[in-house]
Motif scaffolding. Structure first.
Motif, short mmCIF file in Angstrom:
data_model
loop_
_atom_site.label_atom_id
_atom_site.label_comp_id
_atom_site.label_asym_id
_atom_site.label_seq_id
_atom_site.Cartn_x
_atom_site.Cartn_y
_atom_site.Cartn_z
N ILE A 4 0.84 -1.13 0.03
CA ILE A 4 -0.08 -0.22 -0.17
C ILE A 4 0.80 1.20 0.10
O ILE A 4 0.44 2.24 -0.90
CB ILE A 4 -0.93 0.00 1.05
CG1 ILE A 4 -2.01 -1.07 1.11
CG2 ILE A 4 -1.76 1.42 1.24
CD1 ILE A 4 -2.89 -1.17 2.27
N LEU A 5 1.98 1.25 0.69
CA LEU A 5 2.62 2.46 0.98
C LEU A 5 3.76 2.56 -0.65
O LEU A 5 3.74 3.76 -0.94
CB LEU A 5 3.85 2.21 2.20
CG LEU A 5 3.11 2.31 3.60
CD1 LEU A 5 4.26 1.95 4.46
CD2 LEU A 5 2.60 3.57 3.72
N ALA A 6 3.86 1.48 -1.06
CA ALA A 6 4.63 1.86 -2.16
C ALA A 6 3.90 2.41 -3.32
O ALA A 6 4.16 3.13 -4.17
CB ALA A 6 5.33 0.19 -2.79
N ILE A 7 2.50 1.82 -3.40
CA ILE A 7 1.32 2.28 -4.32
C ILE A 7 1.07 3.68 -4.15
O ILE A 7 1.27 4.34 -5.03
CB ILE A 7 0.22 1.34 -4.54
CG1 ILE A 7 0.50 -0.11 -4.96
CG2 ILE A 7 -0.80 2.03 -5.28
CD1 ILE A 7 -0.49 -1.13 -4.99
N VAL A 8 0.90 3.85 -3.03
CA VAL A 8 0.49 5.48 -2.57
C VAL A 8 1.74 6.71 -3.02
O VAL A 8 1.54 7.43 -3.61
CB VAL A 8 0.31 5.49 -1.29
CG1 VAL A 8 0.29 7.02 -0.54
CG2 VAL A 8 -1.07 4.77 -0.92
N THR A 9 3.01 5.85 -2.74
CA THR A 9 4.14 6.85 -2.80
C THR A 9 4.04 7.00 -4.51
O THR A 9 4.33 8.16 -5.07
CB THR A 9 5.40 6.60 -2.38
OG1 THR A 9 5.37 6.22 -0.91
CG2 THR A 9 6.53 7.37 -2.55
N VAL A 10 4.30 5.99 -5.19
CA VAL A 10 4.52 6.10 -6.71
C VAL A 10 3.41 6.92 -7.32
O VAL A 10 3.64 7.67 -8.23
CB VAL A 10 4.54 4.79 -7.28
CG1 VAL A 10 4.89 4.83 -8.70
CG2 VAL A 10 5.82 4.05 -6.62
N ALA A 11 2.09 6.34 -6.97
CA ALA A 11 0.89 7.06 -7.37
C ALA A 11 1.02 8.78 -7.21
O ALA A 11 0.50 9.53 -8.18
CB ALA A 11 -0.20 6.71 -7.10
N SER A 12 1.51 8.98 -5.93
CA SER A 12 1.34 10.45 -5.59
C SER A 12 2.58 11.41 -6.53
O SER A 12 2.09 12.11 -6.75
CB SER A 12 1.74 10.48 -4.10
OG SER A 12 0.70 10.04 -3.35
N LEU A 13 3.57 10.55 -6.75
CA LEU A 13 4.56 10.98 -7.42
C LEU A 13 4.26 11.39 -8.85
O LEU A 13 4.58 12.45 -9.31
CB LEU A 13 5.87 10.52 -7.28
CG LEU A 13 6.68 10.41 -5.86
CD1 LEU A 13 7.80 9.44 -5.91
CD2 LEU A 13 6.87 11.77 -5.35
N ILE A 14 3.54 10.52 -9.26
CA ILE A 14 3.21 10.50 -10.91
C ILE A 14 1.95 11.60 -11.10
O ILE A 14 1.96 12.46 -11.91
CB ILE A 14 2.49 9.21 -11.33
CG1 ILE A 14 3.78 8.21 -11.42
CG2 ILE A 14 1.82 9.28 -12.71
CD1 ILE A 14 3.30 6.94 -11.70
N LYS A 15 1.03 11.70 -9.87
CA LYS A 15 0.06 12.69 -9.79
C LYS A 15 0.52 13.98 -10.08
O LYS A 15 0.06 14.85 -10.70
CB LYS A 15 -0.91 12.25 -8.82
CG LYS A 15 -2.02 13.31 -8.57
CD LYS A 15 -3.01 13.22 -10.01
CE LYS A 15 -4.24 14.29 -9.54
NZ LYS A 15 -5.18 14.10 -10.67
N THR A 16 1.29 14.40 -8.95
CA THR A 16 2.13 15.54 -8.70
C THR A 16 2.91 16.02 -10.13
O THR A 16 3.26 17.18 -10.39
CB THR A 16 2.75 15.85 -7.49
OG1 THR A 16 3.70 14.80 -7.29
CG2 THR A 16 1.75 15.73 -6.35
N LYS A 17 3.66 14.97 -10.72
CA LYS A 17 4.61 15.24 -11.76
C LYS A 17 3.54 15.85 -12.92
O LYS A 17 3.91 16.71 -13.77
CB LYS A 17 5.36 14.23 -11.96
CG LYS A 17 6.28 14.37 -13.54
CD LYS A 17 7.02 13.07 -13.60
CE LYS A 17 8.07 13.40 -14.89
NZ LYS A 17 8.64 12.23 -15.36
N ASN A 18 2.52 15.20 -13.19
CA ASN A 18 1.64 15.59 -14.03
C ASN A 18 0.69 16.82 -13.90
O ASN A 18 0.23 17.65 -14.85
CB ASN A 18 0.75 14.28 -14.57
CG ASN A 18 1.40 13.28 -15.07
OD1 ASN A 18 2.34 13.27 -15.73
ND2 ASN A 18 0.65 12.05 -14.90
N ASP A 19 0.49 16.86 -12.59
CA ASP A 19 -0.45 18.23 -12.22
C ASP A 19 0.17 18.66 -11.13
O ASP A 19 0.04 18.51 -9.91
CB ASP A 19 -1.95 17.62 -11.96
CG ASP A 19 -2.74 18.94 -11.64
OD1 ASP A 19 -2.21 20.13 -11.64
OD2 ASP A 19 -3.78 18.56 -11.14
N PRO A 20 1.26 19.67 -11.29
CA PRO A 20 2.18 20.26 -10.24
C PRO A 20 1.15 21.17 -8.98
O PRO A 20 1.69 21.32 -8.14
CB PRO A 20 3.00 21.32 -10.88
CG PRO A 20 3.07 20.43 -12.38
CD PRO A 20 1.74 20.04 -12.56
#
Length: 334
Positions: A298-314
């Motif tokens: 869960i922590l790995a998925i949350v971290t990766v998904a968060s970084l991808i989300k903020t990269k695409n939408d700063p």
């Protein structure tokens, strides 16, 4: 059952107290702005200590208990990151000078450890006396998980809450931090500085987080010693972690969702354990190793998904989440 001698307890508590004392004295005597290199060094140091302790502990008492420790440590470490969100809000709200943030954080860690030690003792006693406490703890975590998910985009109102308002009514407060003092003199009378209000706010937040984190780690292990050391080592690294990742916290936009899922998962684990003990042995339990894998996943998925989300939408900014919406709190005050 884990058997810990009085000597082992004494050595463990002595090491933790020594580390806390060193950190507190360093913050009190040499207030300064903590840079990235220093924060990285301390973070690596505390994580290395936690891992080394876990390895030695597992070699002495067995890897079953060692797995429980590492799982509990990861749970507490992940919950402590949410703690950091609120600490950042407190520091920003009250405009705490950077050279005094080290002091505030160390105080918060000491107070959190004291509160959690008390709750651990009470929780362990209740669990040993009444097996239905597993059900109550599980339901508490499930309720917390639902509320946190519902208000995952909220921020707690740390300034306008009962504890801080009470402190302001009790004592007059100056506008100036006056060198980081807690109390000072103004026009011949003793008054509190904003530092006092900050410490009160930190204490209130510590209490709320302890009420959630202790049932969560008891869902991983029922051994009071493991619960204590997992909490202690997770909190010891919190001060350095704050300065290391505070610039990255805004990017963890899915952290509150991930923590809600973790708390819900552990809540289900506690309810199943209660049912297994009090209703029927046929009710399945969730093994500790499976818990470790699920939590890490869960922590790995949350971290990766968060970084991808903020990269695409700063423009996206993370929120720490809250158990109640700000509108509901305001309505109650009115």
């Amino acid at each position: 059952m884990l058997e810990i001698s009085a000597l082992e307890w004494a050595i463990t508590i002595g090491v933790i107290v020594a580390l806390l004392a060193f950190d507190l004295l360093l913050a009190w005597w040499k207030p300064h702005r903590v840079g990235f290199a220093e924060a990285t060094g301390w973070s690596v140091f505390y994580i290395a200590i936690a891992i080394a302790f876990g390895v030695v502990f597992a070699m002495v008492h067995g890897w079953d208990f060692g797995t429980q420790y590492f799982t509990g440590y990861i749970v507490e470490k992940s919950l402590s990151v949410d703690n950091l969100f609120v600490f950042v809000i407190i520091m920003t709200t009250f405009a705490v000078p950077e050279e005094h943030q080290h002091k505030v954080l160390t105080f918060g860690i000491v107070l959190a450890l004291i509160m959690r030690a008390i709750f651990i003792a009470v929780g362990a006693t209740l669990l040993n006396l009444f097996s239905f406490m597993f059900l109550l703890f599980g339901l508490l975590l499930l309720w917390t998980a639902v509320q946190l998910y519902r208000h995952k985009d909220e921020e707690p109102d740390v300034e306008d809450n009962l504890v801080v308002r009470g402190a302001r009514k009790l004592l007059p407060v100056t506008e100036d931090y006056d060198g980081g003092k807690i109390f000072t003199r103004e026009n011949g009378r003793r008054v509190a500085t904003p530092m006092f209000i900050v410490l009160v706010a930190i204490g209130g937040i510590d209490l709320l987080f302890a009420l959630d984190s202790i049932p969560a780690v008891f869902g991983v292990t029922q051994e009071a010693y493991i619960v204590f050391v997992a909490n202690a080592f997770a909190l010891l690294g919190l001060r350095a972690l704050f300065f290391l990742v505070k610039g990255l916290l805004d990017r963890l936009v899915y952290l509150s969702t991930g923590l809600a899922i973790i708390l819900g998962f552990i809540g289900i684990k506690l309810v199943l354990h209660w049912a297994h003990v009090d209703i029927s042995p046929a009710v399945p339990e969730i093994p500790t190793m499976l818990s470790l894998v699920v939590i890490l996943g869960i922590l790995a998925i949350v971290t990766v998904a968060s970084l991808i989300k903020t990269k695409n939408d700063p423009a996206q900014k993370a929120k720490p989440g809250s158990l109640r919406a700000r509108k509901e709190r305001t309505d109650q005050q009115n």
